[in-house]
Motif scaffolding. Structure first.
Motif, short mmCIF file in Angstrom:
data_model
loop_
_atom_site.label_atom_id
_atom_site.label_comp_id
_atom_site.label_asym_id
_atom_site.label_seq_id
_atom_site.Cartn_x
_atom_site.Cartn_y
_atom_site.Cartn_z
N VAL A 45 -8.86 -12.08 -1.44
CA VAL A 45 -9.12 -11.72 -2.84
C VAL A 45 -9.74 -12.90 -3.58
O VAL A 45 -10.67 -12.74 -4.38
CB VAL A 45 -7.83 -11.25 -3.52
CG1 VAL A 45 -8.05 -11.03 -5.02
CG2 VAL A 45 -7.32 -9.96 -2.88
N LEU A 46 -9.23 -14.10 -3.31
CA LEU A 46 -9.81 -15.30 -3.92
C LEU A 46 -11.27 -15.46 -3.54
O LEU A 46 -12.12 -15.78 -4.39
CB LEU A 46 -9.00 -16.53 -3.49
CG LEU A 46 -9.53 -17.89 -3.92
CD1 LEU A 46 -9.50 -18.04 -5.43
CD2 LEU A 46 -8.72 -19.01 -3.26
N ASP A 47 -11.58 -15.26 -2.26
CA ASP A 47 -12.97 -15.36 -1.82
C ASP A 47 -13.84 -14.32 -2.51
O ASP A 47 -15.00 -14.59 -2.88
CB ASP A 47 -13.06 -15.20 -0.31
CG ASP A 47 -12.48 -16.39 0.44
OD1 ASP A 47 -12.36 -17.46 -0.17
OD2 ASP A 47 -12.13 -16.25 1.63
N ARG A 95 -14.49 -15.48 -6.09
CA ARG A 95 -15.39 -16.62 -6.10
C ARG A 95 -16.82 -16.20 -5.77
O ARG A 95 -17.77 -16.65 -6.39
CB ARG A 95 -14.90 -17.67 -5.10
CG ARG A 95 -13.56 -18.28 -5.46
CD ARG A 95 -13.69 -19.31 -6.55
NE ARG A 95 -14.37 -20.50 -6.05
CZ ARG A 95 -14.84 -21.46 -6.82
NH1 ARG A 95 -14.75 -21.34 -8.13
NH2 ARG A 95 -15.43 -22.53 -6.30
N VAL A 96 -16.97 -15.34 -4.78
CA VAL A 96 -18.30 -14.87 -4.40
C VAL A 96 -18.91 -14.04 -5.53
O VAL A 96 -20.10 -14.18 -5.85
CB VAL A 96 -18.23 -14.06 -3.09
CG1 VAL A 96 -19.54 -13.33 -2.82
CG2 VAL A 96 -17.89 -14.98 -1.93
N ARG A 97 -18.10 -13.18 -6.15
CA ARG A 97 -18.62 -12.36 -7.24
C ARG A 97 -19.04 -13.21 -8.44
O ARG A 97 -20.11 -12.99 -9.02
CB ARG A 97 -17.57 -11.34 -7.68
CG ARG A 97 -18.07 -10.33 -8.70
CD ARG A 97 -17.00 -9.30 -9.00
NE ARG A 97 -15.86 -9.89 -9.69
CZ ARG A 97 -14.76 -9.24 -10.01
NH1 ARG A 97 -14.64 -7.96 -9.67
NH2 ARG A 97 -13.78 -9.83 -10.64
N ALA A 98 -18.22 -14.19 -8.80
CA ALA A 98 -18.57 -15.07 -9.91
C ALA A 98 -19.81 -15.91 -9.60
O ALA A 98 -20.70 -16.06 -10.45
CB ALA A 98 -17.39 -15.97 -10.25
N LEU A 99 -19.88 -16.42 -8.37
CA LEU A 99 -21.04 -17.21 -7.99
C LEU A 99 -22.31 -16.37 -7.96
O LEU A 99 -23.37 -16.81 -8.43
CB LEU A 99 -20.79 -17.85 -6.62
CG LEU A 99 -21.85 -18.83 -6.10
CD1 LEU A 99 -22.03 -19.99 -7.06
CD2 LEU A 99 -21.46 -19.34 -4.72
N SER A 100 -22.19 -15.15 -7.46
CA SER A 100 -23.36 -14.27 -7.43
C SER A 100 -23.81 -13.90 -8.83
O SER A 100 -25.02 -13.85 -9.11
CB SER A 100 -23.02 -13.00 -6.63
OG SER A 100 -24.11 -12.10 -6.61
#
Length: 593
Positions: free
Chosen positions: A355-357, A360-365
């Motif tokens: 869930v953390l990944d 993080r991926v969604r925010a970075l994208s």
């Protein structure tokens, strides 16, 4: 039935200020193993289970001894002193919340985001009490004593109240139904706002990305322990049709899964060990949480459910989906409590890592997409030829942010994206199943590709700006060289002019000086030869000056006079022609008369 609901949490103030009342560690669970020995999943044991860098990110730095200061503080937990009940619109218990955990997502002390894990139990009856829970004043002692000893895997046969046959529908309405999930979100927000938990205006559940802030997001992940009697509902009764089976299990069922269930239970004793087909159907229901009025469990979904079920031992299995996982006991033995302990501790840590990944991926994208949009706007400003100062003011922050995001992507891949988290095979298998089920590998690859494309766009834009700057620099150099050439030519012309003046003026000055200083008394004695020599010198100087002036293309008065004379002749010739035309016209007129 034990459940763990995972939400995204918005921390409006600092981490320590919001969770100051919480323990700076993960929850510790205890359970007796098959030998009757009490096992405890405390932080040290769980940290040793993972690799050091993974344990530090998921569990924090921990405590050296009781009175020593805390280390890294990424995980906190709070065990409630009294269970918090969430009730539906009919005032029936749906969930009983007993503990909370948070995992920090954003770094820093200021506002940010976190992951909230809500540990709860789905009661099987309205008056069921958990082990160790005190009896309410409204209940009689006898009723409370009966309900205080529930078995985790058997129905409460001693209770006079029958088990709830609509538990799934009410559970789905509470945690998944789009228009009814607000109720449980408000319950959790009220719990978080209590002074002994976080306090008012500290943290809230993340709202949907809409204009209405009362619309809350569904849980990011749901972890469920499904008792055997719940899974046994999927065992078909003699002569049962899909419609009646669906009404009994509270979800629509197709004919193909029903046929497979019949073949699986034929000639077996399901009371000893549940067939894999039964676990597959139950895992689809409690792992993916389909709508009770939605699409049925048809052939295609049943194939997908078969791919999601994984048998961990002869005692239990797990069904892994994108937003949920269901742990399914196969038979009654002494391993089930150990399995439940593992589900709530080390396996939960793996799910929180996934869930953390995702966050993080969604925010970075999203940050990459916003930066790419700003970069495109700046490029359009350059194409339109806007003010260079304005373009530079808009472009410099975008380039800086793009470089920073590229560094964030590299740091994420290096420090938070793992495919190997432990030396134990089961946790790595759960991680691989979760990454495959949620398409996290593709999401990470896409985000890395976005970062690479943005970096290439920024590099191309920088090279273009450097090319434009080079062209402007070359143009300035050409103008500077032209001005330098003109200056040098002007200097040379000035030198020639000075030379001419010196050549012509010096002899004249000498002669004039001699003429002035000559003895006036002997003027009559000056011979004509002397005067001729003076005139010759002056003539030669004039001729040389004219020749040099012609070589330097200097316009003299004589040349201008010549041009005027030629122009006057041309005008005179034109006037003569006009007069001749007039005279000819007069003669023709006389002849006509």
């Amino acid at each position: 039935m034990r459940v763990v609901l995972v939400w995204e949490l918005e921390v409006h103030r600092g981490w320590n200020q919001a969770f100051g009342n919480w323990d700076a560690k993960a929850l510790s669970f205890r359970a007796r193993d098959r030998s009757g020995i009490m096992r405890q999943a405390y932080r040290g044991m769980r940290a040793a289970y993972f690799h050091p860098e993974v344990a530090e990110r998921l569990l924090g730095g921990g405590r050296g001894c009781k009175n020593q200061p805390l280390g890294a503080d990424n995980r906190r937990s709070l065990q409630l002193k009294k269970l918090v009940d969430h009730r539906d619109k009919n005032d029936k218990r749906v969930l009983r919340i007993g503990a909370l955990e948070v995992l920090r997502v954003s770094n820093g002390e200021g506002p940010g985001t976190a992951i909230l894990a809500v540990h709860a139990v789905v009661p099987r009856t309205e008056t069921e009490l958990l082990p160790g829970e005190p009896v309410d004043d409204e209940q009689s002692d006898g009723e409370g004593a009966k309900a205080a000893q529930p078995d985790d895997d058997q129905a409460d046969e001693s209770s006079q109240e029958p088990a709830d046959q609509r538990s799934y529908e009410r559970f789905y309405d509470a945690v998944r139904h789009p228009s009814r999930i607000t109720a449980i979100c408000e319950t959790i927000n009220e719990l978080l706002a209590r002074p002994d938990v976080c306090g008012p205006a500290q943290v809230t559940l993340a709202a949907e990305r809409t204009e209405r802030k009362s619309w809350f997001s569904a849980p990011l992940f749901t972890l469920t322990w499904v008792p055997r009697e719940v899974s046994q509902r999927w065992i078909p009764e003699p002569g049962e049709i899909p419609w009646t089976l669906g009404r009994r299990v509270e979800v629509p069922v197709g004919a193909e899964p029903l046929d497979d269930l019949r073949r699986a239970v034929a000639g077996t004793t399901p009371s000893v060990r549940l067939p894999l087909a039964v676990l597959t159907a139950a895992g689809w229901q409690w792992g993916s949480l389909p709508s009770p009025t939605g699409f049925e469990l048809g052939e295609e979904r049943y194939v997908r459910a078969k791919e999601s079920i994984h048998v961990l031992s002869q005692s239990w299995a797990v069904s892994v989906w994108e937003h949920g996982a269901a742990y399914l006991p196969r038979q009654d033995d002494g391993f089930l409590l150990e399995a439940m302990l593992k589900m709530c501790s080390t396996d939960l840590d793996v799910y929180l890592l996934v869930v953390l990944d995702r966050l993080r991926v969604r925010a970075l994208s999203q940050d990459l997409a916003d930066t790419a949009q700003e970069l495109r706007d700046a490029t359009r400003m350059i194409s339109r030829g806007d003010d260079p100062d304005v373009v530079t003011a808009c472009l410099d922050p975008v380039i800086t942010r793009a470089i920073s995001l590229d560094g964030d992507a590299v740091a994420f891949l290096a420090s938070e994206w793992w495919t190997d988290v432990t030396r134990h095979r089961q946790a790595d298998m759960v991680l691989a199943w979760m990454q495959q089920a949620g398409g996290l590998d593709r999401a990470v690859e896409q985000t890395v590709q976005q970062a690479r494309l943005l970096q290439e766009s920024v590099q191309t834009l920088i090279e273009r700006q450097e090319h434009v700057a080079d062209k402007e620099r070359q143009e300035r150099d050409r103008r500077r060289e032209k001005l330098e050439r003109e200056r040098q030519e002007s200097a040379r012309a000035m030198e020639w002019a000075v030379g001419i003046l010196a050549f012509v003026g010096l002899p004249l000055s000498i002669l004039l000086e001699i003429w002035i200083n000559w003895d006036t008394a002997g003027a009559g004695e000056r011979s004509g030869l002397w005067r001729l020599w003076i005139v010759g010198v002056i003539g030669i100087a004039v001729i040389v000056g004219l020749l040099l002036a012609g070589m330097l293309k200097v316009m003299l008065w004589l040349r201008r006079k010549h041009e005027q004379r030629r122009r006057s002749k041309h005008v005179a010739g034109g006037n003569g022609a006009i007069e001749r035309m007039k005279a000819a016209g007069g003669r023709r007129l006389g002849r006509d008369r």
